[in-house]
Design a protein around this motif. Structure first.
Motif, mmCIF file in Angstrom:
data_model
loop_
_atom_site.group_PDB
_atom_site.id
_atom_site.type_symbol
_atom_site.label_atom_id
_atom_site.label_comp_id
_atom_site.label_asym_id
_atom_site.label_seq_id
_atom_site.Cartn_x
_atom_site.Cartn_y
_atom_site.Cartn_z
ATOM 1 N N ALA A 176 0.832 -1.200 0.000
ATOM 2 C CA ALA A 176 0.000 0.000 0.000
ATOM 3 C C ALA A 176 0.872 1.257 0.000
ATOM 4 O O ALA A 176 0.565 2.235 -0.689
ATOM 5 C CB ALA A 176 -0.935 -0.009 1.205
ATOM 6 N N LEU A 177 1.958 1.237 0.742
ATOM 7 C CA LEU A 177 2.861 2.384 0.787
ATOM 8 C C LEU A 177 3.563 2.604 -0.552
ATOM 9 O O LEU A 177 3.756 3.740 -0.985
ATOM 10 C CB LEU A 177 3.879 2.217 1.910
ATOM 11 N N VAL A 178 3.935 1.521 -1.215
ATOM 12 C CA VAL A 178 4.559 1.637 -2.542
ATOM 13 C C VAL A 178 3.559 2.236 -3.530
ATOM 14 O O VAL A 178 3.912 3.118 -4.324
ATOM 15 C CB VAL A 178 5.081 0.269 -3.026
ATOM 16 N N CYS A 179 2.323 1.787 -3.474
ATOM 17 C CA CYS A 179 1.295 2.343 -4.365
ATOM 18 C C CYS A 179 1.053 3.819 -4.075
ATOM 19 O O CYS A 179 0.874 4.618 -5.000
ATOM 20 C CB CYS A 179 -0.007 1.560 -4.224
ATOM 21 N N ALA A 180 1.041 4.200 -2.811
ATOM 22 C CA ALA A 180 0.859 5.607 -2.451
ATOM 23 C C ALA A 180 2.030 6.448 -2.951
ATOM 24 O O ALA A 180 1.834 7.550 -3.485
ATOM 25 C CB ALA A 180 0.709 5.747 -0.949
ATOM 26 N N ALA A 181 3.241 5.944 -2.807
ATOM 27 C CA ALA A 181 4.418 6.664 -3.293
ATOM 28 C C ALA A 181 4.391 6.785 -4.814
ATOM 29 O O ALA A 181 4.723 7.839 -5.375
ATOM 30 C CB ALA A 181 5.691 5.965 -2.844
ATOM 31 N N PHE A 182 3.966 5.732 -5.484
ATOM 32 C CA PHE A 182 3.846 5.764 -6.941
ATOM 33 C C PHE A 182 2.836 6.823 -7.372
ATOM 34 O O PHE A 182 3.092 7.606 -8.287
ATOM 35 C CB PHE A 182 3.439 4.393 -7.473
ATOM 36 N N GLY A 183 1.694 6.870 -6.716
ATOM 37 C CA GLY A 183 0.678 7.871 -7.035
ATOM 38 C C GLY A 183 1.173 9.280 -6.791
ATOM 39 O O GLY A 183 0.902 10.199 -7.570
ATOM 40 N N TYR A 184 1.903 9.458 -5.705
ATOM 41 C CA TYR A 184 2.463 10.776 -5.381
ATOM 42 C C TYR A 184 3.449 11.220 -6.457
ATOM 43 O O TYR A 184 3.406 12.365 -6.922
ATOM 44 C CB TYR A 184 3.143 10.717 -4.017
ATOM 45 N N LEU A 185 4.312 10.332 -6.873
ATOM 46 C CA LEU A 185 5.297 10.674 -7.902
ATOM 47 C C LEU A 185 4.650 10.828 -9.274
ATOM 48 O O LEU A 185 5.065 11.674 -10.071
ATOM 49 C CB LEU A 185 6.397 9.617 -7.954
ATOM 50 N N LEU A 186 3.622 10.031 -9.550
ATOM 51 C CA LEU A 186 2.912 10.132 -10.820
ATOM 52 C C LEU A 186 2.222 11.480 -10.960
ATOM 53 O O LEU A 186 2.105 12.020 -12.063
ATOM 54 C CB LEU A 186 1.893 8.998 -10.927
ATOM 55 N N ALA A 187 1.804 12.062 -9.851
ATOM 56 C CA ALA A 187 1.133 13.363 -9.883
ATOM 57 C C ALA A 187 2.073 14.478 -10.335
ATOM 58 O O ALA A 187 1.604 15.536 -10.753
ATOM 59 C CB ALA A 187 0.561 13.684 -8.504
ATOM 60 N N ALA A 188 3.371 14.257 -10.270
ATOM 61 C CA ALA A 188 4.336 15.280 -10.665
ATOM 62 C C ALA A 188 4.800 15.119 -12.117
ATOM 63 O O ALA A 188 5.625 15.898 -12.579
ATOM 64 C CB ALA A 188 5.546 15.227 -9.740
#
Length: 63
Positions: free
Chosen positions: A29-41
């Motif tokens: 779940a943390l990896v997915c959250a980090a991926f989403g955060y980075l994808l937003a940039a």
């Protein structure tokens, strides 16, 4: 895009339920959250925003 608090809460509940009942590991779940955060940039963020807005308007229109 301004995301409403109920949508964030709903997604948070979905993650908690997935961790608890679907045996999703917390690190996943943390990896997915980090991926989403980075994808937003990225430059793909406006297209994702547009698709999410279209999907949410489709859901809320009742179709």
């Amino acid at each position: 895009m301004t995301i409403s608090i109920p949508l964030v809460v709903l997604l948070g509940v979905a993650v908690v339920l997935a961790v608890r009942y679907l045996k999703l590991r917390l690190w996943m779940a943390l990896v997915c959250a980090a991926f989403g955060y980075l994808l937003a940039a990225t430059t793909l963020a406006p297209e994702i925003d547009r698709a999410l807005r279209a999907f949410l308007s489709w859901i809320t229109s009742g179709s």
